[in-house]
Design an enzyme around this catalytic site. Structure first.
Site, PDB file in Angstrom:
ATOM      1  N   ARG B 102       0.823  -1.217   0.000  1.00 46.45           N
ATOM      2  CA  ARG B 102       0.000   0.000   0.000  1.00 46.45           C
ATOM      3  C   ARG B 102       0.861   1.274   0.000  1.00 46.45           C
ATOM      4  O   ARG B 102       0.578   2.230  -0.727  1.00 46.45           O
ATOM      5  CB  ARG B 102      -0.920  -0.020   1.237  1.00 46.45           C
ATOM      6  N   LYS B 136       2.374  25.129  -4.493  1.00 47.26           N
ATOM      7  CA  LYS B 136       1.129  24.488  -4.029  1.00 47.26           C
ATOM      8  C   LYS B 136       1.302  22.974  -3.996  1.00 47.26           C
ATOM      9  O   LYS B 136       0.544  22.223  -4.608  1.00 47.26           O
ATOM     10  CB  LYS B 136      -0.027  24.901  -4.941  1.00 47.26           C
ATOM     11  N   LYS B 168       4.406  39.884  -5.123  1.00 46.22           N
ATOM     12  CA  LYS B 168       2.986  39.844  -5.485  1.00 46.22           C
ATOM     13  C   LYS B 168       2.290  41.102  -4.962  1.00 46.22           C
ATOM     14  O   LYS B 168       2.843  41.850  -4.155  1.00 46.22           O
ATOM     15  CB  LYS B 168       2.331  38.607  -4.876  1.00 46.22           C
ATOM     16  N   GLU B 196       4.837  39.805  -9.983  1.00 47.37           N
ATOM     17  CA  GLU B 196       3.496  39.440 -10.434  1.00 47.37           C
ATOM     18  C   GLU B 196       2.745  40.710 -10.829  1.00 47.37           C
ATOM     19  O   GLU B 196       2.713  41.683 -10.057  1.00 47.37           O
ATOM     20  CB  GLU B 196       2.764  38.720  -9.286  1.00 47.37           C
ATOM     21  N   ASP B 217      -0.775  37.279 -13.865  1.00 49.32           N
ATOM     22  CA  ASP B 217      -1.688  36.427 -13.109  1.00 49.32           C
ATOM     23  C   ASP B 217      -3.131  36.642 -13.528  1.00 49.32           C
ATOM     24  O   ASP B 217      -3.610  37.787 -13.572  1.00 49.32           O
ATOM     25  CB  ASP B 217      -1.531  36.725 -11.609  1.00 49.32           C
TER      26      ASP B 217
END
Lengths: 280, 280, 280, 280, 280, 280
Positions: B102, B136, B168, B196, B217
């Protein structure tokens, strides 16, 4: 803490690891550019419908980065959220909030994604069966993902291989079901014994051997119904393998008490949540 | 090891944590039922089209559970696999193989899922832009997921907040882009500075300030093309935010050198891979 | 926290390890002899000219040993100190202060030593070049030593091998500079590529290949000036190898934008700081 | 392993931490550029006179990066080395050797630096006193630095605060030396009790109280000689505080059995050792 | 490995911790005195009757100290041993054997002590009831002690608080047994629910509520027999609280299927085993 | 903290490990059933005569589970307790108290057991000898058990193999006692050297060689008295090996300054302490 929450130590460990990974040896270079005294108030806002999970992770992330950031949480884990709805509010040093933002969102989005998918299955089952998770969890996040499944209204299957016995095909090399169950009872008395079955014959053997539960793997709802006849009231039935949101109702009606779904934890898309600045 | 592979220590740590989590205090109760001398030969078989990643994790998992299990791997990370194709073969004590199964599949499936989704984006971009990951990633798995992105043909964005500067919106509270870039150059000379931008005005300011890259963005391909005019050849353009498999080609043609996609690591479904017994 | 400070987690880890190492299984035998109620007020006092670094380590050490010891810090990291000047004051249980003393001083003295030597190089460079550290840091203390270099006015080179590309002689076995740079761009797009050069020929190849920076190793200032001619304005020049306080100005004038000095972290003598009791 | 070597677990821990710190999340970007099959043979060569220490660290570093790199070591820890002399040879995959190089050299250079400075003090003491280290070690490296001191011919003072009692000025707030020694004997029987003394009066009290050793801090050789008169043969004398290579002989002759020198571990410059490629 | 053995990771962790604790910063000072080439052959010899447990710990200890020490084990865990009987033989460097000796014996003696006491209870129960452990284990050693209980012929109760539900008096503040069981079924379906009862009334309520097992705490055998009447065949009965070797048979005859004994792990005296040198 | 207490870091580590072990991946299933607002006041009550030890462990356990549980401690470590006497009181959320209960009691009972047995030996020795522990401690708990021995009135022998030299039979393969002591003095000056002796001849050699202490192993009180004649006032005598509560007085009178007893830590039965609810 409620029964839905993960153990505090698991939260702390995951958050510490995530921050170490994200900060690196020099810390947040970009946040260091921000004026020293700058403060911010920002909101966690859902951008999709979903179910929230991961509150403790968000709290722990900000606490680890800067204990002076205040976090006011609006929605408990397990509550549903609409697009635009505010889930929580943070207020504190701008640099601290920016440094913690990604780690907090990664955890909140991922766990809310698990809760959201779980809720969808729970709804689809219409109360006729309990939705359960599996051991197909993300390495290192099991405790958190299992808590997110509870937040979504699902139930937890085994926490680990130490916790209950689940006899599958591959365990039956040179061993009958009957003998396997007998051995399980003798060696691990007091542990629940579940047997995975592919055919009605196996189901019959498992139930006769005294299994506490049978797991019907990769059967159609019709096959499940037939197996349910064989089982009768002797033990509950669990179903797994390729159950989708479309088919879950049929399985639940066919007599499954439990339906376990690997996708809850291995393939749930992240729930889209942003952190919006409301005041500089 | 090749340049695609994750650092060995990261593999070892993740595998150790995953096994500890899965084995619990008593170990694998069910595998303990299997006859002591039983051996098995089993194959990792793809059940879907995809790209393989995670070979080192599988090797490390079996090595940790039982160094005497032999693993023969057929497909290097980064290679494509068809349904039914054998990716690798293990042979050894049945109980050991079942205990490791597993954890090995959880890692292999998840990382192959990342590689597979990355490959799809890479294909869709038709060589006009490089596909990159983001921060992320799954907490605790960043090194492994970034390696899987490389296996899929993608490139890595920042490894951590220590590694490059990405200014940003939220960093610009009380700070112009020009001042932020200037400060970044002074404090962190030799670090790449990316800005950004949401508007052409910002793009112009960023490029004039000497940014090494601009990140557009949540723009449409048309807006990207307009920004590309502003930038000219002064620096490369990166695009992010809601880019899908359908829209990625348009963005690549609009002038993006890089397209970064959070979904590669936060929402890739697992690649379905099984472990089939071929001989008891 | 300011941009000069190391990540909080790095501080906590180092302090925890240092205290575990110093306390041993029985704790501080000698401090245990002190009367239970005894309290003390003591000052960290510089015994030499220097630059202070390590404030967070001192705070973390006392906090770990006894959260009730109050620490009042007088000089931020990066400030210069004269012999006899008070850097900070602690007040609390005598036994706690004595137990924490050595660990706090070991960290404060070592990091201030790094900052002090860095400041000397920065001064000597007279603003014509930035002084940078290297990867020749103390195992386990990199994050702290890199922060101390910033406190001294220096800049940080690579945080780790994951962070930027630095092609040296030994990487060029069977690989031209041109091919190495090309490969770096393809595999690790968006990473800064620096090439170490021993000759003007290599410099020319590196710059033509599009290196973001050239590192001139073990050259004389005259050779650096010649190489600077070759480079022109195409990229910044870094110098390393045997640069001393005496020669640093010449290198800076010869055209180096950066001068990296291993000695900052591998051979800085400790700054002599004591903890003087002012009231029992 | 010999009595000079540090405990194996300490070596493993330091090396693992150092490599994790140096490799970062993506691994060695630059080494990944090297052709896959490239191999190398390289020599650790001293560039200065000195004493070697750190052999086990070098072995552990290469073993952790790539167990197939062969390391053949020429000089045991504690042996003296001349400029140009080969200390050890490594042979294996080029990429592996380059990845391990810096960590191996950082440890080898630093520990050899400690051994070299220790040897200089040992020589200067001309056999009239034993040179000892202090607790002024690098956080996290104590076990390794104390082993390097042994390699240099020095002896180890306390391993930790658990190991022996050393009563200093600051411990004597509201406590006479006599009472402190009495309390130490009662609470920690079987532990060696040493008393730091600044005056002959204190020396007399300490010896009368039955101290096992007196530590004369910041005295001149003449003051040491006077104190030695007071002590007679009742216990050995240790000297510390500002002892230099120039003054150590005078202290040794003045009657010190032990001279402890913080600089051995807090200010030893690195020994310059390089890794030279001999065959690609 | 057999079903009796603890998980390998648990063994490794405990042994690493034990050795770190025992070796300290300088290593084994005394073993370092032994001549470098000296070798030894020595036998683990029982000095009392008992049951062996801890084989894997002994192997792991010697492997960690010196992989070249050969260990030949004679008696599997779970076998009985007589005074003078040889349990295993080690051969290798004298210094290594001496360094590992105490850690190996501490683990072997303690775990064999647990197995021995368990066997005594198992014998005394004459096959009429299964002897189980409790959560009263030594912090950090649970996995090993639970394995030792299996070696002694006992069975394991809950591995952790995650594993099964055991409702005690104190959980029933403001909650009836019926409601507690109902809530357990709803929240944690598939988990075994056991209810601790002090009176026959509670027993009746628990069984009516559908408990999977009742735990009779601190009852006399007569009270157990009465409770057994109430329970009938509806679920198995467990007994705990002050059961001694003298009373265990009476409890087993009174109808207990399980008897759990905290003393197995919290008060088992060590089994006296020595390491005797047979050849220098 | 007093001199009796263990180092804080040791307490924290053991408690964290114990809780992780006991909570498992899902947390305390049973405590989760309790009504959310329920609170409790409960008392730690001794059920036997004994000596309390482990206060810091109890505090740390509740602090880790729920910092809002208030703990008021009545009896310092080292004080004697009678059956029924209240040792401490906790008040807070019922679920938190129940979750922490077992871990707190496991540590408190075990450490109080060690303190209690130590006190019995101390009493029996009637002040004629100091009772000491050995290295026969529970793996991972040494610091805590050694503190418990101090609480019982005993003294600590070596903290680790780094801390003092104890030459035993097995170290003397090919080495005389004289040579071993000489080597110890040269290599580890300033460390106490103790020699284990089985015969008067060995005692004479050890003392002549300048041992700081002799350890008489497995001798009768009469043999000890004979050896004491040999030793005279040249060094203190320690006795070990099979000393019981019955024989300890005889050994103390025979001339032992120290009597070390492995059973203090390897075979002390737990002290029976319960946690009684006084108000829901």
């Amino acid at each position: 803490m409620t029964w839905i929450d993960p153990p505090a130590a698991a939260v702390r460990d995951v958050v510490a690891r995530a921050l170490a990974e994200d900060l690196g040896p020099l810390g947040d270079l970009t946040a260091s550019l921000v004026p020293d005294g700058a403060r911010v108030r920002a909101e966690f806002v859902a951008r999709q419908d979903g179910v929230v999970a991961g509150r403790l992770c968000v709290l722990a992330t900000f606490a680890a980065v800067d204990p002076e950031v205040a976090v006011e949480w609006r929605l408990s884990d397990g509550l549903e959220v609409r697009p635009g709805e505010v889930i929580g509010v943070v207020e504190g040093r701008l640099a601290s909030v920016l440094t913690a933002e990604r780690t907090a969102l990664n955890l909140l989005g991922r766990l809310s994604g698990v809760a959201t998918l779980t809720r969808a299955y729970v709804r689809a089952a219409q109360g006729n069966a309990r939705i359960r998770d599996t051991r197909k969890t993300t390495p290192g996040l099991r405790a958190l993902e299992k808590a997110a499944v509870r937040a979504g209204g699902g139930a937890n299957h085994r926490g680990s291989l130490s916790d209950g016995i689940l006899i599958k095909d591959n365990h039956l090399a040179g061993l009958t079901i009957t003998e396997a169950v007998r051995r399980a009872r003798r060696r691990w008395p007091g542990q629940l014994v579940e047997v995975e079955c592919d055919t009605s014959l196996q189901v019959a053997e498992a139930v006769d051997a005294g299994a506490d539960m049978v797991l019907l793997d990769n059967m159609t709802p019709l096959e499940v119904a037939a197996a349910a006849e064989v089982v009768g009231r002797r033990c509950p039935i669990e179903v797994s393998g390729g159950v989708t949101l479309d088919s879950v109702a049929a399985y639940a009606e066919a007599g499954a008490a439990f339906i376990s779904v690997g996708a809850l934890t291995h393939s749930a898309p992240v729930l889209d949540i942003g952190l919006d600045v409301v005041a500089g």
